[in-house]
Write a protein that holds these residues in place. Structure first.
Motif, PDB file in Angstrom:
ATOM      1  N   TRP A 163      -5.263  -2.410   7.267  1.00 58.08           N
ATOM      2  CA  TRP A 163      -5.624  -3.329   6.191  1.00 58.08           C
ATOM      3  C   TRP A 163      -6.976  -3.952   6.519  1.00 58.08           C
ATOM      4  N   CYS A 211       0.865  -1.169   0.000  1.00 60.86           N
ATOM      5  CA  CYS A 211       0.000   0.000   0.000  1.00 60.86           C
ATOM      6  C   CYS A 211       0.907   1.226   0.000  1.00 60.86           C
ATOM      7  N   CYS A 247      -6.345  -1.093   1.797  1.00 58.84           N
ATOM      8  CA  CYS A 247      -5.699  -0.342   2.869  1.00 58.84           C
ATOM      9  C   CYS A 247      -6.445   0.985   3.031  1.00 58.84           C
TER      10      CYS A 247
END
Length: 126
Positions: A36, A22, A96
């Motif tokens: 997450w 991410c 994310c």
């Protein structure tokens, strides 16, 4: 402008591993939390793991504890979710997200997060 871009999803056999990435941009200071999350078809979104950029504090769900690890590469401001010993019930879209508020402990409730990436599909075959 805050942006989060995920990558690293794919198809893996049960027992295998994947690492999701991410890439985060747009924050001026390390005072936010990255989490997450995942959402399987027909199910609600659930928090998996979260990390604070302020102090490195980490929270894990019962599902992820012992199998998933969240980390950060500060140089590239990229956050990783290393997923080991994957199971078919880990199949989901993983996203994310960023929570810009200070919290003593990173939260795992989706409603705490304001900025979201587009998500990446993880499929675990049996």
């Amino acid at each position: 402008q805050v942006q989060l871009v995920e990558s690293g999803g794919g198809l893996v056999q049960a027992g295998g591993s994947l690492r999701l990435s991410c890439r985060v941009s747009g924050f001026n200071e390390d005072l936010y939390i990255i989490g997450w999350f995942r959402q399987a078809p027909g199910k609600e979104r659930e928090g998996v793991s979260a990390i604070s950029t302020r102090d490195g504090g980490i929270s894990n769900s019962d599902t992820s504890a012992g199998r998933f690890n969240i980390s950060r590469d500060k140089a590239t401001n990229t956050f990783y979710l290393q997923m080991n010993n994957l199971r078919p019930d880990d199949t989901a879209v993983y996203s994310c997200a960023a929570d810009w508020r200070w919290r003593a402990t990173p939260g795992l409730a989706p409603e705490l997060y304001d900025y979201w990436g587009q998500g990446t599909q993880v499929t675990v075959s049996s």
